[in-house]
Design a protein around this motif. Structure first.
Motif, PDB file in Angstrom:
ATOM      1  N   GLY A 160       0.812  -1.211   0.000  1.00 14.24           N
ATOM      2  CA  GLY A 160       0.000   0.000   0.000  1.00 14.24           C
ATOM      3  C   GLY A 160       0.844   1.259   0.000  1.00 14.24           C
ATOM      4  O   GLY A 160       0.370   2.303   0.406  1.00 14.24           O
ATOM      5  N   SER A 161       2.107   1.149  -0.422  1.00 17.28           N
ATOM      6  CA  SER A 161       3.019   2.295  -0.503  1.00 17.28           C
ATOM      7  C   SER A 161       3.113   3.055   0.810  1.00 17.28           C
ATOM      8  O   SER A 161       3.287   4.262   0.812  1.00 17.28           O
ATOM      9  N   LEU A 162       2.984   2.372   1.914  1.00 17.80           N
ATOM     10  CA  LEU A 162       3.115   2.971   3.241  1.00 17.80           C
ATOM     11  C   LEU A 162       2.149   4.135   3.434  1.00 17.80           C
ATOM     12  O   LEU A 162       2.439   5.093   4.128  1.00 17.80           O
ATOM     13  N   HIS A 163       1.038   4.047   2.786  1.00 18.62           N
ATOM     14  CA  HIS A 163       0.011   5.062   2.929  1.00 18.62           C
ATOM     15  C   HIS A 163      -1.175   4.397   3.603  1.00 18.62           C
ATOM     16  O   HIS A 163      -1.607   3.331   3.184  1.00 18.62           O
ATOM     17  N   PRO A 164      -1.722   5.036   4.668  1.00 15.67           N
ATOM     18  CA  PRO A 164      -2.809   4.372   5.401  1.00 15.67           C
ATOM     19  C   PRO A 164      -3.985   3.986   4.502  1.00 15.67           C
ATOM     20  O   PRO A 164      -4.559   2.906   4.666  1.00 15.67           O
ATOM     21  N   LEU A 165      -4.330   4.866   3.559  1.00 16.06           N
ATOM     22  CA  LEU A 165      -5.478   4.540   2.711  1.00 16.06           C
ATOM     23  C   LEU A 165      -5.101   3.476   1.686  1.00 16.06           C
ATOM     24  O   LEU A 165      -5.887   2.582   1.377  1.00 16.06           O
ATOM     25  N   GLY A 166      -3.865   3.546   1.189  1.00 17.98           N
ATOM     26  CA  GLY A 166      -3.402   2.509   0.268  1.00 17.98           C
ATOM     27  C   GLY A 166      -3.346   1.156   0.943  1.00 17.98           C
ATOM     28  O   GLY A 166      -3.489   0.111   0.300  1.00 17.98           O
ATOM     29  N   SER A 167      -3.165   1.171   2.269  1.00 19.13           N
ATOM     30  CA  SER A 167      -3.081  -0.094   2.988  1.00 19.13           C
ATOM     31  C   SER A 167      -4.407  -0.838   2.973  1.00 19.13           C
ATOM     32  O   SER A 167      -4.427  -2.056   3.146  1.00 19.13           O
ATOM     33  N   ILE A 168      -5.515  -0.119   2.783  1.00 17.30           N
ATOM     34  CA  ILE A 168      -6.817  -0.808   2.818  1.00 17.30           C
ATOM     35  C   ILE A 168      -6.923  -1.809   1.660  1.00 17.30           C
ATOM     36  O   ILE A 168      -7.046  -3.015   1.907  1.00 17.30           O
ATOM     37  N   PRO A 169      -6.845  -1.349   0.395  1.00 18.20           N
ATOM     38  CA  PRO A 169      -6.903  -2.350  -0.681  1.00 18.20           C
ATOM     39  C   PRO A 169      -5.731  -3.332  -0.628  1.00 18.20           C
ATOM     40  O   PRO A 169      -5.907  -4.512  -0.935  1.00 18.20           O
ATOM     41  N   ALA A 170      -4.566  -2.837  -0.210  1.00 16.64           N
ATOM     42  CA  ALA A 170      -3.400  -3.736  -0.173  1.00 16.64           C
ATOM     43  C   ALA A 170      -3.641  -4.875   0.808  1.00 16.64           C
ATOM     44  O   ALA A 170      -3.316  -6.034   0.517  1.00 16.64           O
ATOM     45  N   SER A 171      -4.233  -4.578   1.977  1.00 15.33           N
ATOM     46  CA  SER A 171      -4.482  -5.638   2.954  1.00 15.33           C
ATOM     47  C   SER A 171      -5.505  -6.620   2.419  1.00 15.33           C
ATOM     48  O   SER A 171      -5.391  -7.829   2.626  1.00 15.33           O
ATOM     49  N   VAL A 172      -6.536  -6.085   1.753  1.00  6.74           N
ATOM     50  CA  VAL A 172      -7.564  -6.978   1.216  1.00  6.74           C
ATOM     51  C   VAL A 172      -6.953  -7.889   0.156  1.00  6.74           C
ATOM     52  O   VAL A 172      -7.165  -9.109   0.155  1.00  6.74           O
ATOM     53  N   LEU A 173      -6.128  -7.291  -0.714  1.00  4.53           N
ATOM     54  CA  LEU A 173      -5.496  -8.108  -1.750  1.00  4.53           C
ATOM     55  C   LEU A 173      -4.577  -9.155  -1.143  1.00  4.53           C
ATOM     56  O   LEU A 173      -4.597 -10.318  -1.528  1.00  4.53           O
ATOM     57  N   PHE A 174      -3.765  -8.715  -0.198  1.00  2.99           N
ATOM     58  CA  PHE A 174      -2.813  -9.641   0.399  1.00  2.99           C
ATOM     59  C   PHE A 174      -3.534 -10.689   1.227  1.00  2.99           C
ATOM     60  O   PHE A 174      -3.188 -11.870   1.200  1.00  2.99           O
TER      61      PHE A 174
END
Lengths: 513, 332, 353, 310
Positions: C289-303
């Motif tokens: 999620g590029s170390l961005h809190p909002l980017g972490s949302i889709p990144a966590s779901v994907l991961f």
């Protein structure tokens, strides 16, 4: 017939760069530049920051490849893929930022990358012997066993030169070699350069200091905006002409400094002792007083405690003994924030390391110290409207050229970043200003601007401590000049009475009346 | 240029998948096959807890007539409970007849899953709780009375020890390992009250190296008989062999690791339980039974290493201990 | 518009590394005698194909996101938090202890108290390396790794001693797990018959809060300043050691909360291996999620989907679970390896612009 | 407590501590090289597992532990090559690529184990070599001089590495590249090549570290048998201040305390085993906290180098 240098290397008779073009994304750094240097001459390369001097030389040294054009050495076209190729061709370079590894000793730095006579095992004794020979031969005094971090810049520079000579350099590129030296050291260095040239070395001397260029070089080439703005023999060119070639317009070389009535003492330093990185007192009993409306210039060779003094005054370095009194308030060993709160501003020496955050936007950098105060924030939340409004005003007041307030400062030029820092610090209306090397590495236009603002601040009654290694700057701006040597103030003179010779002697530690 | 490259990559992937897709599909299994799935915390090759169950299943499968009669699906290394519970749920929804949750930590999850799949039988071990109190009827439970074999092996160790010093080493002071280790200790002290038993734990089920050092330490402290529980003891067995000490195994026959050092192992034989569960399910009983692995029901077996001669009186004492456990005169 | 498109393209570029990893995985699957098409089909369908898969993915993504948020804050503050593992454990232990200890209290009080206990315990576990770093300059990579090992042993001790479920002693099985938490602190299930619980909502809300915190508040501003340039921050009067410690403490707090939510939402009791892998996976998710809190949302779901789908794939084609780790490792390697390409594109654009 | 300070216990701790320290030494000294050149390789654990498996497998198939060792070294170099490609050539974030490498090694070693062997087996690894005379020194002789060759090798590696780093042209290049890659570059030192070399050397030593478990100390392979040792090894590099002898001090401290805590348990001292197990970790943190002077790490550690930056 090949001629040889006393180092045993063949002399490089002529190096010629033809039609060099170097593009970086979005920038044409070198635009069909022709440049040449011959054995036995010093050829100065003059130009403002960003004019393309370093880029041109980096191509000669194999760090970049030219997009177009040729490099000919003794008539033969060369393709340098790495510095090693350039070194093999007899080219040496002294970089503006010294390329030394601080944690290694002098000999280790010189031996780095060389073949050892003992195969895989280092032969430092042998290297040391040769270093001492070269040091003797060219009058470059060094201590081969010392660690580089222990050394003053002047000595580091001598190591750089020996390093190049050790590698058999016959052509030497010297990128702003005098920036950090005292006038006497500069004289000594020039003697060395002349000796080298007379022996058959070819020297390229990069600088933006007109005096020095005229003092040392045989020919002078000026670069402007990546193009060759002309090559002149030393004899038929003047300072004013050169300045105009560099900037493209007439330049002020003298400032108007109206008298100001001295205000109350704003900054009082009493018997200050501050430890340096090496554990010894780098500032060793300094006492100074600066009044409102006064600029006190602090001259001295770099490494004599100016940096530590500035850091202590900013609250960054613990004071071992003594007092700092700001506006009649004792702030000794106070935090940087306390200093700021009492009305101090500070322009640090290294603007990218200490003055600004590369990846932060212009707006974010502008509020670095004041972000917690109104109007920038309210109840711990940043107020972006207020920030943009205020910052936008400072940016336009201080003539900072930036595409937008949200542009990361790393995309700005050095001069604009310095103007940004200046704007940030001065917009606070400080009663005391510590300015450390405010125009180092800044082009002439921006320097002029910064100098004007500092003089305006003087009219408003600010007490300014101007720390600089540029004697011309100090003499042009200061009311009084203090000279620092080995952690002490060796003398304070009125700037009207100060001559460069006298200041130079003081910087070398000679107390004059 | 980069996107062109990625397009090529995507193409290659697709082609590879297509080629793979053309490979002959596995023959459809007829619906008469009994489908068993098992979810295990460690690997099917752990030489301990998980392997004993997995091999048990395979043995039953062979007896029943191979894959056409019984199908086994497994998920190993499910040490994370949420993953395990997802696996259990998944197998149940895919129509497996019996889903074995082979880890006591899976109990809470199983209790939530079982009611959703009344047509599936579940088994949970090691535990004896079939959640009948909660009104759940489709869960079997099973537990190994590890302390029984521990007691018997302890008896043998005490009688064969020359130094009278015995070392035990386990992963964590809990669960199956704790039962075994305490049973072993009781067995030793019952056979030789003045024997000295010391116990170490390494705090990990997988730290092979520290377990080996634990064995080394016991031997340095004078122990000549060693035992231990969990998959990480494999290293300790090697140390025993190298230092001339003897080893007693549990959960799985560990003789093959050190034929000169392993005297005997307590082996978990789950086949009886598995067969009974399958038969029950086939008869329509989906759970409610609690099984234990004991000497009495043949679930626990002492496997002696034929390469090491055990004095007759020692073997007799071991048999007597088994008998005493079976008739209840000794409770290890 | 073009700028936005460029940014989106750069964010998605790392995902192109995934097919490469899967191609290698396909070869491995073939070597193992499994059908890659079937395997990957099962993987995608398993993670996102139906309600059950989707909810499992979200359940998995919840702790990843929470740990990832802590990692974001720490990274922004210029420190590396590898201690997520231990912080999850102590957070879960603390929440469990409070829930079991005060089980008579009304849920309205007890539930937030449990969450708070998890936060505080995690903050404390992150605070030790934080304070050691601030006061003595102890390298946080080293100390957080050690704190992980200590937390595991602490948990072992508590779960078979003071905190063991009394029923386990009664039954003689002595499984190392705590008593069941009182129902009053169970997080509400969002979809019946699945494990998806309201913790997922808490995590998403917190992601927004962290975004606001980092980019809209003065404390967040200081943390980012310290992370990007310690010296400049110091010159500007920001207390660098304090904010470094604070970043580690906040990183710990989020991991601790992840632990608390895991016991209250999924397990309903504390047990061994509760944290296994989330500490590291959370770092990876945050980086995706590029170390961005909002980017972490889709990144966590994907991961999270990748993890869930991989498990499903393992079951569908019955290959050793180790294949999954191998594949995940490859994905991570290829994703970070390909990031340089988007970074270079971005730089090129900036110098032009 | 007094029973813990008897001669047999101290001799036992010495012996076990030295054996336990062996894999840490190989891995941590290897990592020291990588870090001194400026590359943080967090994937040591994964490389160790691959080394442990390949060493064991080749050792088992050929019956020669020596060939096994060679295989482990080669596999370690290959893993190092992968790490250097990602972190040096592709300039990836090193911490994360290390975690990826760890996962990859963990998975692949288990997968290969499952497909090629399917079950735990033991082999005859390197035998203990008793050094005559030295091993006869009273009390400590047996503890110090009756080990297999890899144990001796691990300890000889320490002065050798210190010598290479401090006394050879290569060592000078490594130190320079880790401190100021730009300066090294201007002197014709190939920064990428030095880093590749160091990471691969580190990989080779990590591979050997794994093999020291599977073919010398424990003589079998089990999935995830390193159990976090690789991460501790990375931590020991920091602990040792990036100097081989410092790393050795850290490895020995950690291992001695670990051996000591097992003796606490064996002697039946009444503290929960979990707290005993915690000891080495707690002590490592404390040792760092109270270490008055800490060495500075390589200035360019974990920073990818690109010519012309800055």
């Amino acid at each position: 017939m090949t001629r040889y240098l006393s180092t045993g290397r063949p002399i490089l008779e002529e190096m010629r760069m033809q039609g060099i073009v170097k593009r970086f994304p979005g920038v044409l750094a070198n635009d069909h530049v022709d440049f040449d240097v011959r054995a036995g001459e010093v050829h100065a390369l003059l130009g403002e920051n960003g004019a393309g001097k370093s880029t041109l030389m980096r191509q000669l040294y194999g760090m970049y490849k030219p997009d177009e054009g040729q490099i000919l050495v003794d008539g033969k076209e060369m393709h340098f893929n790495s510095p090693q190729d350039a070194i093999n061709a007899g080219i040496g370079m002294i970089h503006q930022h010294f390329m030394l590894v601080p944690s290694l000793t002098v000999v280790e730095n010189i031996a780095l990358g060389l073949k050892s006579s003992r195969g895989l095992v280092l032969d430092l004794d042998r290297v040391e012997k040769r270093v001492l020979e070269l040091s003797e031969q060219y009058g470059l005094k060094v201590d081969p066993r010392a660690y580089v971090w222990q050394l003053a810049v002047g000595e580091q520079q001598r190591i750089e030169i020996i390093k190049a000579l050790y590698r058999g350099a016959s052509l030497l590129v010297l990128d702003e070699p005098t920036a950090v030296l005292t006038p006497q050291e500069v004289d000594d260095l020039f003697v060395t350069f002349k000796r080298m040239a007379s022996e058959g070395h070819a020297l390229i001397f990069i600088s933006h200091k007109l005096n020095e260029v005229l003092a040392i070089s045989n020919r002078i080439t000026v670069l402007r905006d990546g193009k060759n703005a002309g090559t002149r023999p030393n004899e038929n060119v003047t300072k004013v002409e050169l300045a105009q070639m560099m900037v493209g317009r007439p330049v002020i070389l003298q400032y108007n400094r109206p008298p100001v009535e001295a205000g109350p003492v704003r900054l009082r330093i009493q018997d200050l002792h501050v430890r340096g990185d090496r554990g010894k007192d780098a500032v060793d009993g300094v006492s100074l007083e600066i009044c409102g409306g006064e600029i006190l210039g602090l001259a001295g060779v770099s490494g004599n405690g100016q940096r530590e003094l500035a850091e202590a005054l900013a609250g960054m370095r613990p004071v071992r003994q003594g007092h700092i009194i700001l506006n009649d308030k004792e702030v000794t060993n106070g935090s940087p924030l306390q200093h700021i709160d009492v009305g101090q501003s500070y322009i640090p020496e290294e603007r990218m390391k200490e003055g600004a955050i590369r990846d932060f936007s212009v707006a974010d950098n502008m509020i670095l110290a004041d972000h917690g105060k109104k109007p920038y924030s309210r109840r711990s939340f940043l107020d972006f409207n207020a920030i943009h409004e205020k910052v936008g005003k400072i940016v336009s007041d201080f003539n900072v050229k930036t595409p937008s307030l949200d542009t990361p400062v790393k995309n700005l030029s050095g001069g604009n970043i310095q103007k940004l820092i200046l704007g940030r610090e001065l917009s606070r209306c400080p009663s005391v200003l510590i300015a450390s090397q405010p125009t180092r590495g800044v082009d002439i236009g921006a320097s002029e601007y910064i100098h004007q603002r500092l003089l305006e601040q003087r009219l408003c009654g600010t007490a300014t401590l101007l720390i600089s290694e540029d004697l011309d700057e100090i003499r042009a701006l200061s009311d009084r000049i203090a000279v620092m040597y080995e952690g002490r103030i060796i003398g304070i003179v009125d700037s009207k009475d100060a001559t460069p010779d006298q200041l130079g002697l003081m910087m070398a530690g000679v107390e004059t009346a | 240029m980069k996107s062109k490259f990625s397009r090529i990559v995507v193409l290659i992937v697709l082609v590879a998948m297509l080629v793979a897709g053309c490979a002959p599909k596995a023959t459809e299994v007829p619906s008469t096959v009994f489908k068993v799935a098992i979810v295990m915390p460690s690997s099917i090759t752990d030489m301990a807890f998980s392997q004993s169950m997995f091999e048990g299943l395979k043995k039953v499968q062979a007896e029943m007539g191979g894959e056409s009669a019984m199908e086994i699906a497994y998920s190993e290394n499910m040490f994370k409970v949420p993953d395990a519970s997802a696996a259990i749920r998944d197998y149940a929804s895919k129509g497996y007849n019996l889903v074995i949750a082979h880890g006591s930590q899976y109990g809470t999850s199983l209790q939530q899953i079982a009611p959703d799949f009344p047509k599936t039988a579940f088994a949970w071990g090691t535990s004896l709780d079939t959640f009948q109190a909660e009104g759940i009827t489709n869960v079997f439970a099973y537990q190994a009375e590890a302390q029984e074999g521990g007691y018997v092996l302890g008896t043998v160790a005490a009688l064969m020890s020359k130094s009278g010093v015995i070392g035990e080493t386990g992963p964590v002071d809990a669960g199956d390992a704790k039962l075994y280790i305490e049973g072993f200790q009781k067995g030793v002290l019952a056979a030789k009250p003045d024997a000295q038993v010391s116990v170490t734990y390494t705090g990990s089920f997988s730290d092979v190296s520290l377990m080996a050092t634990a064995a080394e330490t016991h031997i340095a402290a004078g122990a000549d008989m060693l035992t231990g529980s969990s998959q990480s003891v494999v290293g300790a067995i090697g140390v025993a062999k190298d230092k001339g000490a003897f080893w007693f195994g549990t959960q799985w026959d560990q003789t093959s690791l050190a034929p000169t050092a392993v005297i005997a192992s307590q082996v978990y034989d789950w086949t009886g339980i598995i067969k009974d569960m399958i038969a029950s399910v086939k008869a329509g009983v989906m759970g409610g039974k609690g099984y234990t692995l004991t000497f009495k029901n043949g679930g626990l077996v002492i496997a002696y290493n034929p390469a090491i001669t055990i004095p007759a009186e020692v073997k007799a004492a071991a048999d007597a201990a088994i008998a005493a456990i079976n008739d209840g005169t000794v409770v290890p | 518009m073009k700028r936005v498109l460029n940014k989106v393209f750069e964010a998605l570029l790392p995902l192109l590394a995934v097919p490469v990893a899967f191609l290698i995985g396909a070869i491995m699957l073939l070597a193992l005698g499994a059908n890659p098409l079937e395997a990957y089909g099962a993987m995608i369908a398993g993670a996102f194909g139906d309600v059950s898969g989707l909810t499992q993915t979200l359940v998995k993504a919840t702790p990843l996101l929470l740990v990832g948020l802590g990692v974001c804050i720490a990274f922004r503050g210029g420190v590396i938090n590898i201690g997520g593992e231990g912080q999850i454990i102590v957070g879960a232990l603390a929440a469990t202890a409070v829930a079991v200890g005060f089980k008579e209290w009304p849920g309205l009080v007890l539930l937030p108290l449990c969450l708070l206990a998890g936060v505080l315990a995690g903050a404390m576990w992150g605070g030790v390396p934080g304070i050691l770093k601030a006061k003595l300059g102890v390298n946080e990579i080293l100390s957080t790794v050690m704190m992980n090992a200590i937390a595991v042993q602490l948990s072992n001790y508590l779960l078979r001693g003071p905190m063991i479920d009394p029923k386990e002693i009664e039954a003689g099985t002595r499984i190392a797990q705590s008593a069941l938490l009182p129902r009053s602190v169970w997080l509400a299930r969002l979809v019946p018959q699945t494990l998806l619980h309201s913790g997922a909502i808490i995590a998403v809300v917190l992601a927004v809060v962290v975004f606001i915190f980092l980019w809209r508040t003065t404390i967040g501003y200081r943390i980012r300043a310290v992370g990007l340039n310690r010296d400049a921050a110091k010159y500007a009067g920001i207390k660098v050691p304090f904010y470094q410690a604070l970043s580690l403490i906040l990183g710990g707090a989020f991991a601790g909360l992840a632990g608390a939510i895991e016991v209250m939402g999924v397990q309903h009791r504390m047990m061994e291996n509760l944290a296994s892998g989330y500490g590291f996976s959370g770092i990876v998710a945050a980086l995706f999620g590029s170390l961005h809190p909002l980017g972490s949302i889709p990144a966590s779901v994907l991961f999270g989907g990748l993890l869930v789908g991989a498990d499903k794939m393992q079951r569908a084609v019955q290959v050793p679970s180790a294949l999954i780790d191998t594949l995940l490792g490859l994905v991570v390697l290829l994703v970070v390896g390909s990031q340089v390409i988007s970074r270079r594109r971005a730089r090129r654009r900036e110098t032009r612009g | 407590m007094a029973e813990l300070f008897t001669l047999p216990v101290l001799v036992g701790i010495l012996y076990s501590g030295i054996r336990l320290a062996t894999p840490y030494l190989f891995a941590a000294v290897g990592e020291t090289f990588a870090q001194r050149s400026g590359v943080l390789n967090l994937g040591v654990e994964g490389i160790m597992l691959m080394g442990a498996f390949s060493g064991f497998y080749v050792g088992m198939k050929t019956g020669s532990p020596l060939l096994g060792l060679l295989a482990a070294a080669v596999v370690g170099i290959l893993m190092g090559l992968l790490m250097s490609f990602i972190s040096v050539t592709m300039q990836a974030e090193q911490g994360i690529s290390g975690i990826g490498l760890h996962l990859f090694g963990l998975g692949l070693s288990s997968l290969l184990f499952k497909t090629t062997m399917g079950g735990v087996e033991s082999i005859e690894g390197f035998k203990a070599v008793r050094i005559p005379l030295l091993a006869d020194i009273p009390y400590v002789g047996e503890s110090l001089f009756n080990h297999n060759v890899l144990v001796y090798a691990a300890f000889l590696l320490v002065p050798l590495s210190a010598w290479v780093l401090n006394k050879t042209t290569l060592g000078l290049k490594i130190r320079a590249v880790g401190q100021n890659p730009q300066a090294a570059d201007t002197l014709g030192v190939n920064v990428a090549r030095v880093r590749y070399f160091c990471v691969c050397l580190g990989g080779m030593l990590a591979g050997i570290a794994g093999a020291s478990l599977s073919i010398a100390l424990i003589n079998l392979f089990q999935e995830n048998m390193t159990n976090g040792m690789g991460f501790i090894a990375v931590a020991l590099v920091y602990f040792g201040g990036w100097r081989p002898f410092g790393v050795m001090g850290g490895a020995l401290l950690f291992s001695f305390v670990n051996a000591f805590q097992l003796w606490i348990q064996v002697k039946g001292i009444n503290i929960p085993s979990d707290f005993a197990i915690m000891m080495p970790y707690v002590l490592t943190i404390l040792a760092l906290a109270f270490a008055t002077k800490r060495a500075q790490g390589p200035a360019a550690l974990s920073k990818p180098y690109e010519r012309g930056e800055n």
